[in-house]
Motif scaffolding. Sequence first.
Motif, short mmCIF file in Angstrom:
data_model
loop_
_atom_site.label_atom_id
_atom_site.label_comp_id
_atom_site.label_asym_id
_atom_site.label_seq_id
_atom_site.Cartn_x
_atom_site.Cartn_y
_atom_site.Cartn_z
N THR A 45 0.91 -1.20 0.11
CA THR A 45 0.09 0.10 -0.06
C THR A 45 0.77 1.22 -0.06
OG1 THR A 45 -0.31 -0.45 2.40
CG2 THR A 45 -1.96 -1.12 1.07
N THR A 46 2.23 1.21 0.65
CA THR A 46 2.90 2.43 0.72
C THR A 46 4.34 2.03 0.56
OG1 THR A 46 1.48 3.21 2.34
CG2 THR A 46 3.45 4.34 1.93
N GLU A 95 5.45 -1.42 2.92
CA GLU A 95 4.35 -1.59 3.98
C GLU A 95 3.18 -2.02 3.48
OE1 GLU A 95 4.36 0.99 7.36
OE2 GLU A 95 2.15 0.91 7.15
N ASN A 144 2.20 -1.17 10.52
CA ASN A 144 3.46 -0.50 10.88
C ASN A 144 4.55 -1.09 10.74
OD1 ASN A 144 1.96 0.97 13.79
ND2 ASN A 144 1.99 1.51 11.71
N ILE A 145 4.93 -2.12 10.13
CA ILE A 145 6.22 -2.95 9.98
C ILE A 145 6.59 -2.93 8.58
CG2 ILE A 145 7.31 -5.30 9.64
CD1 ILE A 145 5.63 -6.09 12.28
N GLN A 146 7.86 -2.39 8.36
CA GLN A 146 8.29 -2.26 6.74
C GLN A 146 9.25 -3.34 6.50
OE1 GLN A 146 9.77 1.79 6.14
NE2 GLN A 146 7.85 2.80 7.27
N GLN A 156 9.83 -0.43 17.57
CA GLN A 156 10.48 -1.88 16.66
C GLN A 156 12.07 -1.67 16.72
OE1 GLN A 156 8.38 -1.98 12.69
NE2 GLN A 156 7.02 -0.40 13.55
N TYR A 208 15.20 -3.32 14.44
CA TYR A 208 15.64 -3.68 13.19
C TYR A 208 16.87 -4.13 13.04
CZ TYR A 208 10.99 -2.13 10.95
OH TYR A 208 9.87 -1.87 10.57
#
Lengths: 117, 110
Positions: free
Chosen positions: A31-32, A97, A104-106, B33, B35
């Motif tokens: 989506t993004t 994402e 919220n996780i990329q 988060q 990473y």
Amino acid sequence: GAVVSQHPSWVICKSGTSVKIECRSLDFQATTMFWYRQFPKQSLMLMATSNEGSKATYEQGVEKDKFLINHASLTLSTLTVTSAHPEDSSFYICSAETETLAKNIQYFGAGTRLSVL
Amino acid sequence: SQQGEEDPQALSIQEGENATMNCSYKTSINNLQWYRQNSGRGLVHLILIRSNEREKHSGRLRVTLDTSKKSSSLLITASRAADTASYFCATIRGFQKLVFGTGTRLLVSP
């Protein structure tokens, strides 16, 4: 799942030329998508956010005409560095994402190292 | 700048030892988060902890969150040489945007 492919991984170009970097989500619809720039031993700095079919939103201080972003489909975004100069040399990373996987996780591509001579 | 701070900036340990990295942030969060980035590569999502959680585990990773101090820590237990990488915390700013911390470069020697 959630694989993002970025191409090329390394590019060397002459000053004044343009370079296009592709970012593809291989097994999901994004989506993004996001584009980051990273200097050696530093953190990632967000350059722009792009949604499919709409204009990218650039962060303050990022030149829209220098860094052209196109998000033509739900699986592909491109970053074109126009009229590249040595100061544009950097590591560029894209991410994607989708809320269908996790909010919220990329998911990141492997990055593109750009060297402008 | 809303960027978070991480410490230490660099950490060098032996295999088998534990590695602890700390992250401080500035604004209220819904989640935080962590990473991981191998040298010259993209980032890989490790773990997400929500603001109403205090601790979370995933394999050899343990993350804590203290919202009153606006800080988080990442503990890697029984480290391996393959854990050598840079580790970044990240919080959400505005709509969807991740703000990354300054990062900790971890070196695990065999």
